[in-house]
Each structure stands twice: as structure tokens, then as C-alpha cells.
Design a protein around this motif. Structure first.
Motif, mmCIF file in Angstrom:
data_model
loop_
_atom_site.group_PDB
_atom_site.id
_atom_site.type_symbol
_atom_site.label_atom_id
_atom_site.label_comp_id
_atom_site.label_asym_id
_atom_site.label_seq_id
_atom_site.Cartn_x
_atom_site.Cartn_y
_atom_site.Cartn_z
ATOM 1 N N ARG A 210 0.955 -1.047 -0.030
ATOM 2 C CA ARG A 210 -0.038 -0.207 0.017
ATOM 3 C C ARG A 210 0.789 1.247 0.164
ATOM 4 O O ARG A 210 1.925 1.351 0.682
ATOM 5 C CB ARG A 210 -0.904 0.033 1.355
ATOM 6 N N VAL A 211 0.439 2.266 -0.651
ATOM 7 C CA VAL A 211 0.887 3.604 -0.408
ATOM 8 C C VAL A 211 0.015 4.607 -0.512
ATOM 9 O O VAL A 211 -1.350 4.499 -1.033
ATOM 10 C CB VAL A 211 1.646 3.865 -2.028
ATOM 11 N N THR A 212 0.195 5.503 0.484
ATOM 12 C CA THR A 212 -0.729 6.423 0.816
ATOM 13 C C THR A 212 -0.081 8.006 0.854
ATOM 14 O O THR A 212 1.115 8.023 1.216
ATOM 15 C CB THR A 212 -1.244 6.261 2.204
ATOM 16 N N GLY A 213 -0.883 8.967 0.964
ATOM 17 C CA GLY A 213 -0.251 10.167 1.023
ATOM 18 C C GLY A 213 -1.092 11.308 0.222
ATOM 19 O O GLY A 213 -2.181 11.195 -0.494
ATOM 20 N N PRO A 214 -0.823 12.377 0.443
ATOM 21 C CA PRO A 214 -1.196 13.782 -0.120
ATOM 22 C C PRO A 214 -1.153 13.479 -1.919
ATOM 23 O O PRO A 214 -0.009 13.024 -2.245
ATOM 24 C CB PRO A 214 -0.665 14.778 0.069
ATOM 25 N N LEU A 215 -2.137 13.806 -2.788
ATOM 26 C CA LEU A 215 -1.993 13.708 -3.904
ATOM 27 C C LEU A 215 -0.847 14.455 -4.446
ATOM 28 O O LEU A 215 -0.037 14.006 -5.236
ATOM 29 C CB LEU A 215 -3.217 14.251 -4.687
ATOM 30 N N LEU A 216 -0.776 15.774 -3.923
ATOM 31 C CA LEU A 216 0.406 16.370 -4.475
ATOM 32 C C LEU A 216 1.793 15.917 -4.224
ATOM 33 O O LEU A 216 2.584 15.732 -5.143
ATOM 34 C CB LEU A 216 0.499 17.951 -3.944
ATOM 35 N N ASP A 217 2.063 15.518 -3.144
ATOM 36 C CA ASP A 217 3.294 14.921 -2.916
ATOM 37 C C ASP A 217 3.388 13.507 -3.656
ATOM 38 O O ASP A 217 4.627 13.575 -4.226
ATOM 39 C CB ASP A 217 3.340 14.639 -1.410
ATOM 40 N N PHE A 218 2.555 12.923 -3.925
ATOM 41 C CA PHE A 218 2.668 11.599 -4.636
ATOM 42 C C PHE A 218 3.132 12.403 -6.147
ATOM 43 O O PHE A 218 4.036 11.661 -6.733
ATOM 44 C CB PHE A 218 1.387 10.833 -4.878
ATOM 45 N N CYS A 219 2.521 13.110 -6.687
ATOM 46 C CA CYS A 219 2.935 13.644 -8.120
ATOM 47 C C CYS A 219 4.300 14.269 -7.947
ATOM 48 O O CYS A 219 4.985 13.930 -8.829
ATOM 49 C CB CYS A 219 1.777 14.662 -8.470
ATOM 50 N N LEU A 220 4.611 14.917 -6.825
ATOM 51 C CA LEU A 220 5.967 15.423 -6.789
ATOM 52 C C LEU A 220 7.029 14.306 -6.641
ATOM 53 O O LEU A 220 8.200 14.341 -7.361
ATOM 54 C CB LEU A 220 6.140 16.288 -5.456
ATOM 55 N N VAL A 222 6.702 10.823 -8.206
ATOM 56 C CA VAL A 222 6.752 10.191 -9.515
ATOM 57 C C VAL A 222 7.265 11.205 -10.395
ATOM 58 O O VAL A 222 7.738 10.410 -11.684
ATOM 59 C CB VAL A 222 5.475 9.586 -9.660
ATOM 60 N N THR A 223 7.246 12.403 -10.343
ATOM 61 C CA THR A 223 7.849 12.993 -11.348
ATOM 62 C C THR A 223 9.462 13.483 -10.808
ATOM 63 O O THR A 223 9.867 14.110 -11.627
ATOM 64 C CB THR A 223 7.250 14.443 -11.852
ATOM 65 N N GLN A 224 9.724 13.127 -9.821
ATOM 66 C CA GLN A 224 10.941 13.204 -9.167
ATOM 67 C C GLN A 224 11.318 14.527 -9.221
ATOM 68 O O GLN A 224 12.364 15.217 -9.071
ATOM 69 C CB GLN A 224 12.341 12.703 -10.049
ATOM 70 N N ARG A 225 10.434 15.430 -8.713
ATOM 71 C CA ARG A 225 10.513 16.794 -8.384
ATOM 72 C C ARG A 225 10.713 17.248 -7.000
ATOM 73 O O ARG A 225 10.749 18.317 -6.446
ATOM 74 C CB ARG A 225 9.363 17.787 -8.777
ATOM 75 N N ALA A 226 10.675 16.407 -5.874
ATOM 76 C CA ALA A 226 11.074 16.356 -4.637
ATOM 77 C C ALA A 226 11.491 14.885 -4.040
ATOM 78 O O ALA A 226 11.232 13.992 -4.792
ATOM 79 C CB ALA A 226 9.814 16.794 -3.927
ATOM 80 N N HIS A 227 12.398 15.021 -3.297
ATOM 81 C CA HIS A 227 13.166 13.709 -2.696
ATOM 82 C C HIS A 227 11.788 13.169 -1.598
ATOM 83 O O HIS A 227 11.325 13.803 -0.998
ATOM 84 C CB HIS A 227 14.374 14.070 -1.948
ATOM 85 N N ARG A 228 11.915 11.835 -1.757
ATOM 86 C CA ARG A 228 11.068 11.144 -0.908
ATOM 87 C C ARG A 228 10.964 11.623 0.596
ATOM 88 O O ARG A 228 10.188 11.606 1.385
ATOM 89 C CB ARG A 228 11.498 9.710 -0.909
#
Length: 273
Positions: A210-220, A222-228
Motif C-alpha cells: 500500500r502507498v498513501t499520502g497527499p495527491l500533490l506529494d505523490f505527483c512530486l 513520481v515526477t522526481q521533483r522532490a525527494h521522498r
């Protein structure tokens, strides 16, 4: 309104929003460095312009587009940089902005007019019209994030992020394959929350991974625009945890990603283009 037209409209809105950011910039701001190594704001818009033009070529002249694929195969690590560099060298910011505007408008119309069932050749498998529009939206949002980061602009997340998240989820197998890793056969459950509290879910509710979290954070992510480590996306299960470390919504080789925020401040920029 059909689903295809809806995503094309969302692509237009995403592009227009970014246009509103860069369209008011003075020439010095176009030279501002962005998180992608060596790329300025001008490079980001040049890349979007070039990619829109290549997509237009693929949709209207597929035989000629085959030549672009040949160029990419001959220089897989540099052809994207070379295209952006060439446009930045050849165009002042106002001309580059005008070229991006014209190219994307033409692409949007061609996608809107495409007959049902159209398949557009691309650098990987051919894409449906909806998939092409979704991919262009993802790229526009991701490179727009680079520009926003460079300029210190905070963008409010929109419902259009659903498209970015969907690509990220669907590209899970690709993220493994591009790294030469066998993807788990087990289905994953992904639960994302919009800013207004709505749940967006993919995969069986009973899945152990399972993966959970805010929509924005997930998009950041998977586009590698922020570190996990800087995001509120969590994993349950070993396979889900591994995926979050390699996830990418974009085609091509694995990106460099972003350093954690603290390290990035100390060591400088760098990341996927």
C-alpha cells in the motif's frame, strides 16, 4: 464532454497557468537557474516547446517522426539537452514564448480533431490521443514546477494532478523495467488525498502492498521533483517501499531525482529534466 476532450482541456488549462507565470517575466528572469542541472527557465520552456512540436509531428507526419526516433537512439543521453540548448541559443525569450504558445495551440487542436481510435507513434509504444494529452500535461506540470521552484512561486494544487498521479501509478512496471528489475506481480493499493479531503484510489482495497499520502506529494515523487524524505508519502510492504524509491512517471532512463531539501541547499541543484 468526452474523456478525451476533457483531458485536452485540462492540458490547455495547465499550459495557460504556466504561461501566466512566465509571460510576465523580464528577460533576466528567463536566465534564472532551475533545479535541473544547467537548465534555466528558458530551457524549461524550450523543452516544452520542442516536445509539443515533436508530438505534433508524430500526430501529423508519422514517417518524418521516425527520423526523430532515430536521432534519439543515436544520442539517448544528450538529444533532449541538445534540443533545448539549440532553441535557447536561437530565440530571445519573447520569441521562445511565442513559439511555445503557437506550437501547443496547434497540438491541442490536432489532438481534439483526431478521429476516434487514433494511435500516435512515440519514443516507446504508440499512444492514444488521451494518453498523449495526459503525458503532455504531466510534462507541463513537472517542468512548471521546476520554474516555480526557480522563481520562488508557490502553485496551488488543482484537480489536474489526477492525470499526473494516474500516469505515476500506471508506470510502476516501467520504473522497474528501466532499471532492469523484475516488477512484483502483486497488485498495489494507492490511496491519495486531495487538498479538500477527497480520496483517489487505485488497486484492490485488500492489497497488502500500500502507498498513501497527499495527491500533490505523490505527483512530486513520481515526477522526481522532490525527494521522498521531504514528502508525506508512506509505504506499507517491502515492495511498495522499494517502488517509492524508484518511481517515475516519465519515459526514458531513470532520472537523477532531487536531493533532500537540506542537502540540496548545501550542494546545489540537480535532477531529472
Amino acid at each position: 464532454m468526452s474523456a478525451v476532450v476533457a483531458v485536452i482541456d485540462d492540458l490547455r488549462e495547465e499550459s495557460d497557468e504556466l504561461d501566466g507565470v512566465v509571460g510576465v517575466l523580464g528577460e533576466p528572469a528567463w536566465r534564472s537557474p532551475t533545479p535541473a542541472e544547467r537548465w534555466t527557465v528558458a530551457h524549461q520552456i524550450a523543452h516544452l516547446s520542442w516536445t509539443d512540436e515533436v508530438a505534433l509531428l508524430a500526430a501529423t507526419e508519422p514517417d518524418r517522426f521516425g527520423g526523430e526516433v532515430t536521432k534519439a537512439l543515436a544520442a539517448p543521453e544528450s538529444f533532449v539537452d541538445e534540443a533545448a540548448d539549440a532553441l535557447v541559443a536561437a530565440h530571445a525569450p519573447d520569441a521562445l514564448l511565442a513559439r511555445w504558445r503557437e506550437g501547443r495551440q496547434r497540438l491541442h487542436q490536432v489532438l481534439r480533431d483526431a478521429p476516434a481510435g487514433t494511435r500516435i507513434p512515440w519514443y516507446g509504444p504508440p499512444m492514444s490521443v488521451a494518453s498523449m494529452a495526459t503525458a503532455r500535461l504531466m510534462e507541463t506540470w513537472a517542468h512548471g514546477q521546476d520554474i516555480a521552484d526557480a522563481l520562488g512561486v508557490t502553485r496551488a494544487p488543482t484537480a489536474r494532478l489526477r492525470h499526473v498521479a494516474r500516469i505515476g501509478v500506471r508506470a510502476r512496471g516501467y520504473a522497474y523495467a528501466v532499471r532492469g528489475i523484475t516488477a512484483p506481480e502483486e497488485e498495489f493499493r494507492v490511496e491519495l488525498h486531495t487538498p479538500d479531503g477527497e480520496l483517489i484510489a487505485y488497486g484492490p482495497e485488500s492489497a497488502a502492498q500500500r502507498v498513501t499520502g497527499p495527491l500533490l506529494d505523490f505527483c512530486l515523487l513520481v515526477t522526481q521533483r522532490a525527494h521522498r524524505s521531504d514528502l508525506a508519502v508512506t509505504a506499507e510492504g517491502r515492495d511498495a517501499d522499494q517502488w517509492l524509491s524508484i518511481a517515475q512517471a516519465f519515459a526514458g532512463p531513470p532520472g537523477l531525482g532531487r536531493l533532500p531539501r537540506a542537502e540540496r541547499a548545501e550542494q546545489g541543484r540537480g535532477g531529472h529534466r
